[in-house]
Write a protein that holds these residues in place. Structure first.
Motif, PDB file in Angstrom:
ATOM      1  N   HIS A 185      11.758 -21.484  22.063  1.00 40.09           N
ATOM      2  CA  HIS A 185      12.712 -21.654  20.968  1.00 40.09           C
ATOM      3  C   HIS A 185      13.894 -20.708  21.106  1.00 40.09           C
ATOM      4  O   HIS A 185      13.749 -19.554  21.416  1.00 40.09           O
ATOM      5  CB  HIS A 185      12.038 -21.405  19.629  1.00 40.09           C
ATOM      6  N   ARG A 186      15.073 -21.248  20.857  1.00 36.18           N
ATOM      7  CA  ARG A 186      16.284 -20.445  20.906  1.00 36.18           C
ATOM      8  C   ARG A 186      17.192 -20.896  19.782  1.00 36.18           C
ATOM      9  O   ARG A 186      17.433 -22.098  19.615  1.00 36.18           O
ATOM     10  CB  ARG A 186      16.978 -20.680  22.265  1.00 36.18           C
ATOM     11  N   SER A 187      17.691 -19.946  18.992  1.00 37.45           N
ATOM     12  CA  SER A 187      18.557 -20.334  17.887  1.00 37.45           C
ATOM     13  C   SER A 187      19.852 -20.917  18.401  1.00 37.45           C
ATOM     14  O   SER A 187      20.297 -20.603  19.501  1.00 37.45           O
ATOM     15  CB  SER A 187      18.870 -19.105  17.031  1.00 37.45           C
ATOM     16  N   LEU A 188      20.445 -21.755  17.596  1.00 36.01           N
ATOM     17  CA  LEU A 188      21.747 -22.304  17.933  1.00 36.01           C
ATOM     18  C   LEU A 188      22.807 -21.220  17.832  1.00 36.01           C
ATOM     19  O   LEU A 188      22.695 -20.315  17.002  1.00 36.01           O
ATOM     20  CB  LEU A 188      22.091 -23.427  16.956  1.00 36.01           C
ATOM     21  N   THR A 189      23.817 -21.323  18.640  1.00 37.92           N
ATOM     22  CA  THR A 189      24.903 -20.348  18.584  1.00 37.92           C
ATOM     23  C   THR A 189      26.227 -21.050  18.305  1.00 37.92           C
ATOM     24  O   THR A 189      26.318 -22.281  18.373  1.00 37.92           O
ATOM     25  CB  THR A 189      25.042 -19.596  19.920  1.00 37.92           C
ATOM     26  N   LEU A 190      27.214 -20.229  18.055  1.00 34.90           N
ATOM     27  CA  LEU A 190      28.562 -20.749  17.855  1.00 34.90           C
ATOM     28  C   LEU A 190      28.938 -21.631  19.030  1.00 34.90           C
ATOM     29  O   LEU A 190      29.588 -22.660  18.881  1.00 34.90           O
ATOM     30  CB  LEU A 190      29.549 -19.595  17.796  1.00 34.90           C
ATOM     31  N   ARG A 191      28.521 -21.188  20.195  1.00 34.81           N
ATOM     32  CA  ARG A 191      28.863 -21.914  21.415  1.00 34.81           C
ATOM     33  C   ARG A 191      28.341 -23.352  21.371  1.00 34.81           C
ATOM     34  O   ARG A 191      29.043 -24.274  21.810  1.00 34.81           O
ATOM     35  CB  ARG A 191      28.243 -21.180  22.607  1.00 34.81           C
ATOM     36  N   ASP A 192      27.136 -23.520  20.844  1.00 31.65           N
ATOM     37  CA  ASP A 192      26.591 -24.872  20.737  1.00 31.65           C
ATOM     38  C   ASP A 192      27.481 -25.739  19.849  1.00 31.65           C
ATOM     39  O   ASP A 192      27.761 -26.889  20.169  1.00 31.65           O
ATOM     40  CB  ASP A 192      25.170 -24.828  20.157  1.00 31.65           C
ATOM     41  N   VAL A 193      27.907 -25.150  18.742  1.00 29.02           N
ATOM     42  CA  VAL A 193      28.774 -25.900  17.831  1.00 29.02           C
ATOM     43  C   VAL A 193      30.106 -26.165  18.508  1.00 29.02           C
ATOM     44  O   VAL A 193      30.684 -27.258  18.402  1.00 29.02           O
ATOM     45  CB  VAL A 193      28.990 -25.126  16.517  1.00 29.02           C
ATOM     46  N   SER A 194      30.580 -25.164  19.208  1.00 24.73           N
ATOM     47  CA  SER A 194      31.843 -25.299  19.931  1.00 24.73           C
ATOM     48  C   SER A 194      31.778 -26.466  20.911  1.00 24.73           C
ATOM     49  O   SER A 194      32.658 -27.332  20.937  1.00 24.73           O
ATOM     50  CB  SER A 194      32.126 -23.994  20.676  1.00 24.73           C
ATOM     51  N   GLU A 195      30.719 -26.508  21.686  1.00 24.79           N
ATOM     52  CA  GLU A 195      30.584 -27.588  22.665  1.00 24.79           C
ATOM     53  C   GLU A 195      30.423 -28.948  22.003  1.00 24.79           C
ATOM     54  O   GLU A 195      31.038 -29.927  22.425  1.00 24.79           O
ATOM     55  CB  GLU A 195      29.393 -27.306  23.588  1.00 24.79           C
ATOM     56  N   ALA A 196      29.644 -28.977  20.939  1.00 27.92           N
ATOM     57  CA  ALA A 196      29.401 -30.258  20.268  1.00 27.92           C
ATOM     58  C   ALA A 196      30.661 -30.806  19.620  1.00 27.92           C
ATOM     59  O   ALA A 196      30.827 -32.014  19.468  1.00 27.92           O
ATOM     60  CB  ALA A 196      28.306 -30.100  19.222  1.00 27.92           C
ATOM     61  N   SER A 197      31.565 -29.888  19.245  1.00 27.61           N
ATOM     62  CA  SER A 197      32.753 -30.353  18.525  1.00 27.61           C
ATOM     63  C   SER A 197      33.994 -30.358  19.405  1.00 27.61           C
ATOM     64  O   SER A 197      35.035 -30.886  19.023  1.00 27.61           O
ATOM     65  CB  SER A 197      33.007 -29.456  17.309  1.00 27.61           C
ATOM     66  N   GLY A 198      33.887 -29.764  20.567  1.00 28.50           N
ATOM     67  CA  GLY A 198      35.042 -29.705  21.453  1.00 28.50           C
ATOM     68  C   GLY A 198      36.140 -28.799  20.929  1.00 28.50           C
ATOM     69  O   GLY A 198      37.322 -29.029  21.154  1.00 28.50           O
ATOM     70  N   VAL A 199      35.736 -27.770  20.197  1.00 29.76           N
ATOM     71  CA  VAL A 199      36.698 -26.815  19.634  1.00 29.76           C
ATOM     72  C   VAL A 199      36.260 -25.428  20.100  1.00 29.76           C
ATOM     73  O   VAL A 199      35.069 -25.192  20.279  1.00 29.76           O
ATOM     74  CB  VAL A 199      36.671 -26.890  18.089  1.00 29.76           C
ATOM     75  N   SER A 200      37.184 -24.529  20.285  1.00 30.58           N
ATOM     76  CA  SER A 200      36.812 -23.209  20.805  1.00 30.58           C
ATOM     77  C   SER A 200      35.896 -22.464  19.831  1.00 30.58           C
ATOM     78  O   SER A 200      35.931 -22.695  18.619  1.00 30.58           O
ATOM     79  CB  SER A 200      38.056 -22.361  21.032  1.00 30.58           C
ATOM     80  N   ALA A 206      41.859 -31.704  10.374  1.00 30.98           N
ATOM     81  CA  ALA A 206      41.134 -32.544  11.329  1.00 30.98           C
ATOM     82  C   ALA A 206      40.062 -31.732  12.052  1.00 30.98           C
ATOM     83  O   ALA A 206      38.874 -32.098  12.048  1.00 30.98           O
ATOM     84  CB  ALA A 206      42.112 -33.138  12.339  1.00 30.98           C
ATOM     85  N   THR A 207      40.459 -30.641  12.664  1.00 27.54           N
ATOM     86  CA  THR A 207      39.474 -29.825  13.392  1.00 27.54           C
ATOM     87  C   THR A 207      38.410 -29.289  12.449  1.00 27.54           C
ATOM     88  O   THR A 207      37.233 -29.257  12.782  1.00 27.54           O
ATOM     89  CB  THR A 207      40.142 -28.646  14.128  1.00 27.54           C
ATOM     90  N   ARG A 208      38.851 -28.866  11.279  1.00 27.95           N
ATOM     91  CA  ARG A 208      37.876 -28.355  10.302  1.00 27.95           C
ATOM     92  C   ARG A 208      36.757 -29.362  10.081  1.00 27.95           C
ATOM     93  O   ARG A 208      35.571 -29.022  10.123  1.00 27.95           O
ATOM     94  CB  ARG A 208      38.590 -28.037   8.986  1.00 27.95           C
ATOM     95  N   GLN A 209      37.142 -30.607   9.863  1.00 30.03           N
ATOM     96  CA  GLN A 209      36.123 -31.631   9.615  1.00 30.03           C
ATOM     97  C   GLN A 209      35.196 -31.798  10.813  1.00 30.03           C
ATOM     98  O   GLN A 209      33.981 -31.909  10.668  1.00 30.03           O
ATOM     99  CB  GLN A 209      36.781 -32.980   9.287  1.00 30.03           C
ATOM    100  N   ARG A 210      35.807 -31.817  11.989  1.00 27.84           N
ATOM    101  CA  ARG A 210      34.994 -32.007  13.187  1.00 27.84           C
ATOM    102  C   ARG A 210      33.961 -30.891  13.327  1.00 27.84           C
ATOM    103  O   ARG A 210      32.786 -31.118  13.619  1.00 27.84           O
ATOM    104  CB  ARG A 210      35.895 -32.022  14.430  1.00 27.84           C
ATOM    105  N   VAL A 211      34.432 -29.681  13.101  1.00 27.81           N
ATOM    106  CA  VAL A 211      33.545 -28.523  13.233  1.00 27.81           C
ATOM    107  C   VAL A 211      32.421 -28.587  12.206  1.00 27.81           C
ATOM    108  O   VAL A 211      31.239 -28.448  12.541  1.00 27.81           O
ATOM    109  CB  VAL A 211      34.343 -27.218  13.050  1.00 27.81           C
ATOM    110  N   LEU A 212      32.810 -28.818  10.961  1.00 27.75           N
ATOM    111  CA  LEU A 212      31.815 -28.874   9.894  1.00 27.75           C
ATOM    112  C   LEU A 212      30.753 -29.926  10.198  1.00 27.75           C
ATOM    113  O   LEU A 212      29.548 -29.702  10.005  1.00 27.75           O
ATOM    114  CB  LEU A 212      32.516 -29.208   8.570  1.00 27.75           C
ATOM    115  N   LYS A 213      31.219 -31.062  10.685  1.00 21.64           N
ATOM    116  CA  LYS A 213      30.300 -32.151  10.994  1.00 21.64           C
ATOM    117  C   LYS A 213      29.313 -31.724  12.085  1.00 21.64           C
ATOM    118  O   LYS A 213      28.092 -31.865  11.939  1.00 21.64           O
ATOM    119  CB  LYS A 213      31.111 -33.370  11.459  1.00 21.64           C
ATOM    120  N   ALA A 214      29.868 -31.178  13.140  1.00 20.24           N
ATOM    121  CA  ALA A 214      29.012 -30.758  14.255  1.00 20.24           C
ATOM    122  C   ALA A 214      27.988 -29.712  13.797  1.00 20.24           C
ATOM    123  O   ALA A 214      26.797 -29.801  14.099  1.00 20.24           O
ATOM    124  CB  ALA A 214      29.871 -30.198  15.382  1.00 20.24           C
TER     125      ALA A 214
END
Lengths: 339, 339
Positions: free
Chosen positions: A6-21, A38-46
């Motif tokens: 098990h490994r916790s999710l990181t910002l990086r995972d969200v970053s990759e999933a949303s395509g945002v830095s 627009a980006t805000r929504q994408r990030v929140l969703k991811a």
DNA sequence: CTGAAAGCGCTAACAA
DNA sequence: TTGTTAGCGCTTTCAG
């Protein structure tokens, strides 16, 4: 077949999933800086889809900010302290600060340890019960460089700030009321707790004011452990057997006072005529007894509120009072004659 | 004149003061690995003199280990929960784990928020009251990848592990005891709390077992807020005014039961002859009343103990039971006829 | 409005 | 027994 460690999710995972830095993801999640909708929504969703929970440890280390307030109290089973906590939470809920509770069981060494443990998480402030602490504990609090509020007592010198009542004064005022009501043969019943400094100070103030009226405490009785209600009965029986001349019993807390009250009523004793009674704390729980015990409100909730307010203000570099003395009022109830 | 901006001491400061590498200082402070006695003393001395308090935030981030156990409960003012906490602390004190308490006020959204907040500190485990949580909360607990013990209830499906009593069974058993004692006209008095699932389950089990005996609850009375003792009096008066035929009153907690008991004794009613009474919880606080209220122990301390033991075992990768059902015993006291 | 780089203070892993 | 190196996951700072 790799083990699914098990490994916790990181910002990086969200970053990759949303395509945002990562940086922008961080901004969105903290509502900091300008981010396009627009980006805000994408990030929140991811973040939501992944079930991302930010890692405050990393955040705190990077930002050097921890939104925790250490609250250190002697006990949770006393009813008094949960109420203080209620006041603290009430105020902190309107800020981004969070209380974290530590319990000392009235043991100085444990207090020191709990304090050390909590300070090692670098909280934004400390709220601690009482003014008596080991030298090491005081040193730690001073060295921490954060606001420290000592609560529930103002008879002494605080490390930083203090909010509460004067237990000496509380004891004195109860003594005055008792004398004024005409009682003269006074017994005291309390806990066998050398470390409950507040009870000790009340007793000191009490005897001092009695002495001024030329009266001394005739007899005393102490207990430790057990059901307070039962102990109150037992002690009351014991002290009256030994000193039947007593016309007033001052209990160091309402719970034992209530036990005494129930016992005396069963004995058919006239209260407050033949014997008067008073406790301490103004415990709401006891409303509903056959008679209301005379008592004195310790301003628990208010102490908590004001302490939290001082912490909140200091965290924002706003100036505050350093010592706030609250004034407890005597509630005569039905067990102390009024004059 | 530079402003003396406060900065916490770091390992580096101790390292410089003692002339030992940071790594070795770290080893000494954690009692890890072999360090010569000479250097150990030097380090300890330096750390003490400086008043160094380790930074657990950095430590936790580096080691990916946090010795905190999140404990999430509905309330502190209920007396029940501080006792659970006592059991938890008792066990955790023998490990290097530490409980951190969060309070939900019985509000699911708040529970979710508290959980989120606590999980963001990456605790080693979670102990949470009840089996009912929002879907989001359950998802978070599953995703956290840490041991989760749900306590005080086993009627349902836990996310991971559960320790507690079956409230349905508790309700059933009390109903059976009441029927067996010969009571037939039964009233129920409780909290107006749709979110207190445990009280609800007790009530369900209670009515179910009564039904099996061909008996129905004749009348009910609910309250919210206020002093439980007072409410117990008021509700008892109200329900008996409305339904004077009742011969038994089942209270959803001991506090209101005690209020009812005091009221009925004052009315000179024969207990348990004319009317029988029972509460729930086995609150020690109530010993010392004129009569002991019939009740049922909720195994609070033991729930806490066992939950903590499960967490401690799991943290060490030891296997554990997943569901532990504790068996509450009826205490007949003086208000329920024995058969 | 967005991103890249440089740590926060400590410890795991390895080297000496 | 002691030291060195490389991060832990995030935010600060500065540059686009």
């Amino acid at each position: 077949m790799a083990t699914d460690e098990h490994r916790s999710l990181t910002l990086r995972d969200v970053s990759e999933a949303s395509g945002v830095s990562e940086m922008t993801v961080s901004r969105v999640l903290r509502n900091r800086g300008d981010v396009s909708d627009a980006t805000r929504q994408r990030v929140l969703k991811a973040a939501k889809e992944l079930g991302y929970v930010p890692n405050k440890i990393a955040g705190a280390l990077a930002s050097q900010r921890v939104n925790l307030v250490a609250v250190i109290i002697p006990s949770l089973s006393n009813m008094v302290f949960p109420e203080v906590l209620g006041g603290i939470s009430e105020v902190l809920e309107e800020t981004d600060l969070q209380p974290v509770v530590g319990v000392t069981d009235y043991i100085p060494e444990k207090e020191e340890k709990v304090l050390y443990e909590m300070l090692s998480w670098r909280p934004s402030g400390v709220i601690i019960a009482g003014l008596e602490h080991t030298d090491a504990a005081k040193a730690m609090m001073r060295a921490a460089g954060i606001p420290v509020v000592e609560i529930m007592d103002v008879d002494g010198t605080p490390v930083d700030a203090a909010v509460g009542i004067s237990h000496r004064r509380a004891g004195r005022e109860m003594a005055k009321a008792i004398l004024k009501a005409g009682y003269r043969k006074i017994g005291f019943l309390g806990t066998k707790m050398p470390l409950d400094h507040r009870a000790r100070k009340r007793f000191e103030g009490f005897t001092e004011a009695l002495a001024k009226g030329g009266v001394e405490v005739e007899d005393q009785e102490f207990y430790s452990g057990g059901s307070a209600l039962v102990k109150g009965r037992e002690m009351t029986e014991a002290i009256l057997k030994r000193s039947p001349e007593l016309d007033f019993l001052y209990y160091s807390n309402d719970m034992i006072g209530a036990g005494g009250l129930l016992y005396l009523l069963e004995q058919g004793i006239d209260i407050p005529g033949q014997i008067g009674l008073a406790g301490f704390n103004g415990v709401e729980l006891l409303e509903g007894l056959p008679r209301r015990l005379a008592s004195m409100d310790a301003c628990r909730r208010e102490s908590g509120r004001q302490a939290a307010e001082i912490i909140a203000a200091r965290v924002n570099n706003e100036p505050t009072e350093n010592i706030v003395e609250l004034s407890p009022k005597i509630a005569f109830g039905d067990t102390l004659k009024r004059r």
